[in-house]
Write a protein that holds these residues in place. Structure first.
Motif, PDB file in Angstrom:
ATOM      1  N   PRO A   1       0.856  -1.176  -0.193  1.00 21.63           N
ATOM      2  CA  PRO A   1       0.104  -0.089  -0.023  1.00 21.63           C
ATOM      3  C   PRO A   1       0.999   1.124   0.049  1.00 21.63           C
ATOM      4  N   PRO A   2       0.628   2.262  -0.825  1.00 17.73           N
ATOM      5  CA  PRO A   2       1.342   3.461  -0.780  1.00 17.73           C
ATOM      6  C   PRO A   2       1.468   4.358   0.412  1.00 17.73           C
ATOM      7  N   ASP A   3       0.298   4.321   1.328  1.00 15.71           N
ATOM      8  CA  ASP A   3       0.344   4.960   2.696  1.00 15.71           C
ATOM      9  C   ASP A   3       1.494   4.223   3.592  1.00 15.71           C
ATOM     10  N   GLN A   4       1.689   2.926   3.486  1.00 20.18           N
ATOM     11  CA  GLN A   4       2.492   2.439   4.535  1.00 20.18           C
ATOM     12  C   GLN A   4       4.143   2.569   3.877  1.00 20.18           C
ATOM     13  N   LYS A   5       4.360   2.528   2.526  1.00 19.44           N
ATOM     14  CA  LYS A   5       5.512   3.260   1.886  1.00 19.44           C
ATOM     15  C   LYS A   5       6.042   4.488   2.465  1.00 19.44           C
TER      16      LYS A   5
ATOM     17  N   LEU B   1       4.867   6.094   5.184  1.00 20.34           N
ATOM     18  CA  LEU B   1       5.234   5.898   6.466  1.00 20.34           C
ATOM     19  C   LEU B   1       6.583   5.707   6.643  1.00 20.34           C
ATOM     20  N   PHE B   2       7.103   4.447   5.996  1.00 24.69           N
ATOM     21  CA  PHE B   2       8.476   3.908   6.036  1.00 24.69           C
ATOM     22  C   PHE B   2       9.437   5.259   5.711  1.00 24.69           C
ATOM     23  N   HIS B   3       8.901   5.928   4.330  1.00 24.72           N
ATOM     24  CA  HIS B   3       9.928   7.047   4.278  1.00 24.72           C
ATOM     25  C   HIS B   3       9.850   8.146   5.148  1.00 24.72           C
ATOM     26  N   GLY B   4       8.904   8.342   5.512  1.00 23.26           N
ATOM     27  CA  GLY B   4       8.558   9.363   6.835  1.00 23.26           C
ATOM     28  C   GLY B   4       9.669   8.940   8.090  1.00 23.26           C
ATOM     29  N   MET B   5       9.852   7.692   8.184  1.00 21.41           N
ATOM     30  CA  MET B   5      10.594   7.390   9.440  1.00 21.41           C
ATOM     31  C   MET B   5      12.129   7.071   8.661  1.00 21.41           C
ATOM     32  N   THR B   6      12.303   7.683   7.590  1.00 24.61           N
ATOM     33  CA  THR B   6      13.958   7.739   7.069  1.00 24.61           C
ATOM     34  C   THR B   6      14.423   6.389   6.794  1.00 24.61           C
ATOM     35  N   ALA B   7      13.620   5.291   6.509  1.00 28.36           N
ATOM     36  CA  ALA B   7      13.893   4.220   6.001  1.00 28.36           C
ATOM     37  C   ALA B   7      14.755   4.276   4.586  1.00 28.36           C
ATOM     38  N   ASN B   8      15.428   3.555   4.516  1.00 31.49           N
ATOM     39  CA  ASN B   8      16.018   3.404   3.077  1.00 31.49           C
ATOM     40  C   ASN B   8      15.605   2.441   2.089  1.00 31.49           C
TER      41      ASN B   8
ATOM     42  N   PHE C   1      12.468  -2.806   1.581  1.00 33.80           N
ATOM     43  CA  PHE C   1      12.333  -4.017   0.918  1.00 33.80           C
ATOM     44  C   PHE C   1      12.168  -5.155   1.922  1.00 33.80           C
ATOM     45  N   TRP C   2      13.029  -5.297   3.197  1.00 35.34           N
ATOM     46  CA  TRP C   2      13.084  -6.414   3.961  1.00 35.34           C
ATOM     47  C   TRP C   2      11.937  -6.222   5.164  1.00 35.34           C
ATOM     48  N   LYS C   3      11.495  -5.171   5.270  1.00 37.98           N
ATOM     49  CA  LYS C   3      10.492  -5.030   6.487  1.00 37.98           C
ATOM     50  C   LYS C   3       8.992  -4.764   5.946  1.00 37.98           C
ATOM     51  N   LEU C   4       8.916  -4.466   4.589  1.00 42.18           N
ATOM     52  CA  LEU C   4       7.524  -4.011   4.149  1.00 42.18           C
ATOM     53  C   LEU C   4       7.274  -4.993   2.916  1.00 42.18           C
ATOM     54  N   ASN C   5       8.054  -4.671   1.661  1.00 40.21           N
ATOM     55  CA  ASN C   5       7.938  -5.189   0.583  1.00 40.21           C
ATOM     56  C   ASN C   5       7.972  -6.942   0.595  1.00 40.21           C
ATOM     57  N   LEU C   6       8.728  -7.519   1.192  1.00 45.50           N
ATOM     58  CA  LEU C   6       8.823  -9.031   1.008  1.00 45.50           C
ATOM     59  C   LEU C   6       7.834  -9.616   1.888  1.00 45.50           C
ATOM     60  N   PRO C   7       7.641  -9.006   3.217  1.00 41.02           N
ATOM     61  CA  PRO C   7       6.624  -9.825   3.987  1.00 41.02           C
ATOM     62  C   PRO C   7       5.168  -9.629   3.191  1.00 41.02           C
TER      63      PRO C   7
END
Length: 266
Positions: free
Chosen positions: A164-168, A170-177, A182-188
């Motif tokens: 979902p774009p909103d979860q992505k 959120l990760f960007h807002g938490m400065t995730a690279n 990929f490991w914490k969101l996309n892959l699961p």
């Protein structure tokens, strides 16, 4: 003193056991009915064995095959081709699907050619693979890998796009690279799609190995089918089909068990 009422959403153990029993008994009864009807039809209509062998004749041929070291040798060859080709196709398919999902440039560059290659009937490609890689195990493994590659590629791409774009955001807002996302969101989120691809690819791997053995082989269940066709051994041929169906069912159940262990949060 009365027993406490079950919590909301909690299914009593007796009801779970009854449901599991019904789920096991009904398929068994259906199987017995089909086999009985088949046996009766071949006897009453006097159908020749070369046209449609009876289940009893197939069972006898299957028992003789299982006890034969030669049959077990051919079975081992086919299983090795299936497993090796599936692993090769799975690794390449998942890696390519992740690359396409993460890098749009890869999709624009590679995906049209992959789809075009997948559209080719594998039976027409098999003779070319035999010429390139010979009539040994390598050509069967390569053909099996080509059969199992595309379902994993397509399902991995679909899984990578399921974020979902909103979860992505959120990760960007938490400065995730990129790799953390990929490991914490996309892959699961992609794992359910990948397991669907694994299930389909395993079944296609069996088909790929048999097709390769039909085109040219010195051993394997496909080679054995051709031999029994020449000798008009139809019960023996049906016995091999039963073994192939059992292999496919075993792989399917294995993927389902592994999926429950890996995607435990579903």
């Amino acid at each position: 003193m009365t027993d406490p009422a079950p919590a909301a959403g909690e299914v009593p153990l007796a009801r779970q056991m009854a449901s599991a029993l019904r789920g096991a008994v009904i398929p068994v009864l259906f199987f017995i009915a089909v086999i009985g009807l088949w046996e009766a039809t071949t006897i009453l209509l006097e159908i020749p064995e070369i046209v449609l062998p009876s289940p009893s004749a197939i069972g006898i041929a299957l028992w003789k095959s299982v006890l034969s070291p030669t049959f077990l040798y051919h079975l081992g060859i086919t299983l090795w081709e299936v497993i090796a080709g599936f692993v090769l196709g799975a690794v390449i398919g998942i890696a390519a699907g992740i690359a396409v999902g993460l890098f749009p440039f890869a999709e624009r560059t590679l995906y049209p050619y992959i789809v075009a290659f997948q559209a080719l009937p594998k039976v027409s490609v098999a003779p070319i693979i035999m010429i390139w890689f010979g009539y040994g195990l390598t050509s069967k493994i390569v053909l099996t890998a080509t059969m199992s590659f595309f379902p994993l590629l397509a399902n991995t791409i679909a899984g990578m796009r399921a974020t979902p774009p909103d979860q992505k955001d959120l990760f960007h807002g938490m400065t995730a690279n990129r790799w953390q996302i990929f490991w914490k969101l996309n892959l699961p989120l992609a794992l359910p799609f990948i397991f669907v691809g694994l299930d389909l690819s395993l079944l296609l791997s069996v088909t790929g190995a048999i097709v390769g053995e039909f085109v040219g082989a010195r051993a394997g269940l496909g080679f054995l089918i051709l031999q029994r066709n020449f000798s008009l051994d139809m019960p023996g041929n049906f016995a091999i089909l039963v073994v192939l169906a059992a292999i496919g069912l075993f792989f399917h159940l294995g993927v389902k068990v592994l999926e429950k262990k890996v995607i435990f949060w579903r």
